[in-house]
Design an enzyme around this catalytic site. Sequence first.
Site, PDB file in Angstrom:
ATOM      1  N   ARG A  18       0.782  -1.223  -0.039  1.00 18.52           N
ATOM      2  CA  ARG A  18      -0.083   0.041   0.119  1.00 18.52           C
ATOM      3  C   ARG A  18       0.738   1.237   0.033  1.00 18.52           C
ATOM      4  O   ARG A  18       0.256   2.323  -0.267  1.00 18.52           O
ATOM      5  CB  ARG A  18      -0.911  -0.072   1.223  1.00 18.52           C
ATOM      6  CG  ARG A  18      -2.081  -0.906   0.903  1.00 18.52           C
ATOM      7  CD  ARG A  18      -3.237  -0.594   1.912  1.00 18.52           C
ATOM      8  NE  ARG A  18      -3.150  -1.244   3.378  1.00 18.52           N
ATOM      9  CZ  ARG A  18      -3.586  -0.705   4.301  1.00 18.52           C
ATOM     10  NH1 ARG A  18      -4.222   0.517   4.410  1.00 18.52           N
ATOM     11  NH2 ARG A  18      -3.417  -1.257   5.546  1.00 18.52           N
ATOM     12  N   GLY A  81       4.009 -15.496   6.069  1.00 17.86           N
ATOM     13  CA  GLY A  81       2.925 -15.214   7.411  1.00 17.86           C
ATOM     14  C   GLY A  81       3.871 -14.866   8.409  1.00 17.86           C
ATOM     15  O   GLY A  81       5.052 -15.216   8.482  1.00 17.86           O
ATOM     16  N   ASP A 106       7.514  -1.784  10.924  1.00 21.52           N
ATOM     17  CA  ASP A 106       6.728  -0.662  10.787  1.00 21.52           C
ATOM     18  C   ASP A 106       5.878  -0.065  11.711  1.00 21.52           C
ATOM     19  O   ASP A 106       4.978   0.652  11.524  1.00 21.52           O
ATOM     20  CB  ASP A 106       5.681  -1.164   9.432  1.00 21.52           C
ATOM     21  CG  ASP A 106       5.189  -2.143   9.853  1.00 21.52           C
ATOM     22  OD1 ASP A 106       5.222  -2.711  10.881  1.00 21.52           O
ATOM     23  OD2 ASP A 106       4.302  -2.719   8.870  1.00 21.52           O
ATOM     24  N   TYR A 396      37.722  29.161  -7.637  1.00 24.81           N
ATOM     25  CA  TYR A 396      37.819  27.864  -8.288  1.00 24.81           C
ATOM     26  C   TYR A 396      37.975  27.952  -9.720  1.00 24.81           C
ATOM     27  O   TYR A 396      37.639  28.812 -10.455  1.00 24.81           O
ATOM     28  CB  TYR A 396      36.272  27.254  -8.247  1.00 24.81           C
ATOM     29  CG  TYR A 396      36.441  25.796  -9.090  1.00 24.81           C
ATOM     30  CD1 TYR A 396      37.147  24.711  -8.426  1.00 24.81           C
ATOM     31  CD2 TYR A 396      35.150  25.469  -9.978  1.00 24.81           C
ATOM     32  CE1 TYR A 396      37.021  23.555  -9.106  1.00 24.81           C
ATOM     33  CE2 TYR A 396      35.064  24.261 -10.675  1.00 24.81           C
ATOM     34  CZ  TYR A 396      35.835  23.207  -9.941  1.00 24.81           C
ATOM     35  OH  TYR A 396      35.805  22.017 -10.644  1.00 24.81           O
TER      36      TYR A 396
HETATM   37  C1  UD1 Z   1      -0.806  -8.861  12.264  1.00 19.43           C
HETATM   38  C2  UD1 Z   1      -1.187  -9.712  13.162  1.00 19.43           C
HETATM   39  C3  UD1 Z   1      -2.704  -9.382  13.644  1.00 19.43           C
HETATM   40  C4  UD1 Z   1      -2.401  -7.664  14.339  1.00 19.43           C
HETATM   41  C5  UD1 Z   1      -1.766  -7.046  13.288  1.00 19.43           C
HETATM   42  C6  UD1 Z   1      -1.350  -5.602  13.923  1.00 19.43           C
HETATM   43  C7  UD1 Z   1      -0.695 -12.109  12.364  1.00 19.43           C
HETATM   44  C8  UD1 Z   1      -1.023 -13.463  11.837  1.00 19.43           C
HETATM   45  N1  UD1 Z   1      -1.503 -10.993  12.575  1.00 19.43           N
HETATM   46  O1  UD1 Z   1      -1.302  -8.849  11.015  1.00 19.43           O
HETATM   47  O2  UD1 Z   1      -2.987 -10.122  14.697  1.00 19.43           O
HETATM   48  O3  UD1 Z   1      -3.504  -7.109  14.835  1.00 19.43           O
HETATM   49  O4  UD1 Z   1      -0.515  -7.405  12.807  1.00 19.43           O
HETATM   50  O5  UD1 Z   1      -0.620  -4.612  12.924  1.00 19.43           O
HETATM   51  O6  UD1 Z   1       0.395 -11.931  13.129  1.00 19.43           O
HETATM   52  N2  UD1 Z   1       5.627  -9.856   7.956  1.00 19.43           N
HETATM   53  C9  UD1 Z   1       6.997 -10.458   7.915  1.00 19.43           C
HETATM   54  N3  UD1 Z   1       6.635 -11.650   6.935  1.00 19.43           N
HETATM   55  C10 UD1 Z   1       5.645 -12.074   6.393  1.00 19.43           C
HETATM   56  C11 UD1 Z   1       4.308 -11.381   6.947  1.00 19.43           C
HETATM   57  C12 UD1 Z   1       4.555 -10.234   7.650  1.00 19.43           C
HETATM   58  O7  UD1 Z   1       8.048 -10.228   7.970  1.00 19.43           O
HETATM   59  O8  UD1 Z   1       5.512 -13.064   6.168  1.00 19.43           O
HETATM   60  C13 UD1 Z   1       6.130  -8.866   8.858  1.00 19.43           C
HETATM   61  C14 UD1 Z   1       5.184  -7.417   8.052  1.00 19.43           C
HETATM   62  O9  UD1 Z   1       6.400  -6.859   7.511  1.00 19.43           O
HETATM   63  C15 UD1 Z   1       4.838  -6.435   9.235  1.00 19.43           C
HETATM   64  C16 UD1 Z   1       4.331  -7.585  10.184  1.00 19.43           C
HETATM   65  O10 UD1 Z   1       5.017  -8.700  10.012  1.00 19.43           O
HETATM   66  O11 UD1 Z   1       5.944  -6.010   9.859  1.00 19.43           O
HETATM   67  C17 UD1 Z   1       2.942  -7.622  10.481  1.00 19.43           C
HETATM   68  O12 UD1 Z   1       2.514  -8.226   9.007  1.00 19.43           O
HETATM   69  P1  UD1 Z   1       1.273  -7.827   8.649  1.00 19.43           P
HETATM   70  O13 UD1 Z   1       0.947  -8.465   7.212  1.00 19.43           O
HETATM   71  O14 UD1 Z   1       0.980  -6.437   8.386  1.00 19.43           O
HETATM   72  O15 UD1 Z   1       0.274  -8.457   9.394  1.00 19.43           O
HETATM   73  P2  UD1 Z   1      -1.536  -8.299   9.495  1.00 19.43           P
HETATM   74  O16 UD1 Z   1      -1.909  -8.942   8.566  1.00 19.43           O
HETATM   75  O17 UD1 Z   1      -1.585  -7.145   9.892  1.00 19.43           O
END
Ligand code: UD1
Length: 466
Positions: A18, A81, A106, A396
Amino acid sequence: MSSTQLNIVIMAAGKGTRMKSALPKVLHKLAGRSLLQHVLGMSERLGQARRIVITGHGAEQVETAVAAPGLSFVRQMPQLGTGHAVQQAVPALDDAAPVTLILNGDVPLIRAETAQALVEACAGGSKLALMTIELADPTGYGRIVRDAEGGVQAIVEHKDASPEQRQIREGYTGMMAAPTAALKRWLSQLTNDNAQGEYYLTDIVAMAVAEGLPVTGTLAPSETEVLGVNSPLQLSDLERRFQRQQAETLMEQQGLRLADPARFDLRGQLTVGPDVEIDVGCVFEGQVSLGEGVRIGAYCVIRNATIAAGARIHEFTHIDGEKPGGAKVGAGALIGPFARLRPGAELGDEVHIGNFVEVKNSTLAKGAKANHLAYLGDATVGERVNYGAGSITANYDGANKHRTVIGADVHVGSNCVLVAPVEIGAGATVGGGSTITKPVGAGELAVARGKQVAISGWARPVKKPK
Ligand code: UD1
Ligand code: CA
């Protein structure tokens, strides 16, 4: 905290779709530092810890940008994930550290005190501690499911939640402190049997409950600390919150007088003496120090500069020292409006630099003045020198920079070119319009320009009427 008490895992592999940007999300800047640098800087205040950053999208760029001694990187490719992310960090975890703190790259404004409280809630690895937040609109967040007694039972992701569960307003912030040994065991049991086909870190909560390990959910002290950045709009919102906090701290604790704390930007460190006033729209970068009674006019940009007591920086002035301490303004100096001080500008007390004057790598002694439309580059300027409008140092030659030395009490008229290297002795006068290529002795008058010619009987052409 003694050594190896804590593992800190920072998740920074996500794509940040996004943001619609080629730059990895965690490298976008807030107050002059990347989001990830904010989290890393905070993590350094948590005592002795093993710090691991999980990278994936733009891994090389992220690793190069934040590399630091004692920081290790683990790559997650592809990104399946949050649970899968932390699985990648398992080999890098220090087993001697009973607690593993999981943070998001982030979520930049989390404070060390808050992260420390989360670690303490983990009680040396005897509990699983979650940081939660009450939200008016928790759409997208994992929901904290509690039993009748208020005990945490599970986190259910928004996309997997039932209509009743979606009514829950307590959301998971993405930050937790877990017992290291148990975390490793739980991670190995994760499946991706859910709405998104991902390995959810949040599934470990139900596993802890099933094992009878206490789970605590602690509300974050403020929304600002746990808000993440997913879009340019969210980034700008956090920027304004952070700037407001900095402005309030400086005003409340140092007595700084900001004309408008909403129109103030600090991207670095600002130290201020008593009775400093800053008008609207100024930007401070790097390390800036303002002495007692300094006043900064509207719309100035000041980077890496030291400004002594009583100096006045008028509107639209740009000062850029490049490195900390790289530009200096003496006590009682008057600068601007529309002045430009570049790296190596060192101005003594009561120096005046007026509109459209550029100073680079030059020292001006006490009381020297260059009030209009001038350039001083690679110059040493003595006390009380008056440097006329339109005059420049030609420093210069196309290959090398050369110095101009101007003695005390020299008067340089308007529109002079001082061709460096050249020296003008103390008390000398340079006539307006001169191009000076040879040294001028102390006290001498140097005039180097075409002689004025008077032609009488000359008639200016006249337009013929139509
Ligand atoms: C996640 C949480 C959710 C929470 C929310 C808060 C999980 C399954 N869910 O959801 O409960 O309310 O954050 O913002 O954890 N990331 C990785 N590798 C991956 C996926 C994500 O490093 O494969 C990192 C992203 O860069 C980010 C963080 O993990 O910094 C969260 O990932 P994001 O996809 O934003 O999680 P949400 O679905 O928002
Ligand atoms: Ca998120």
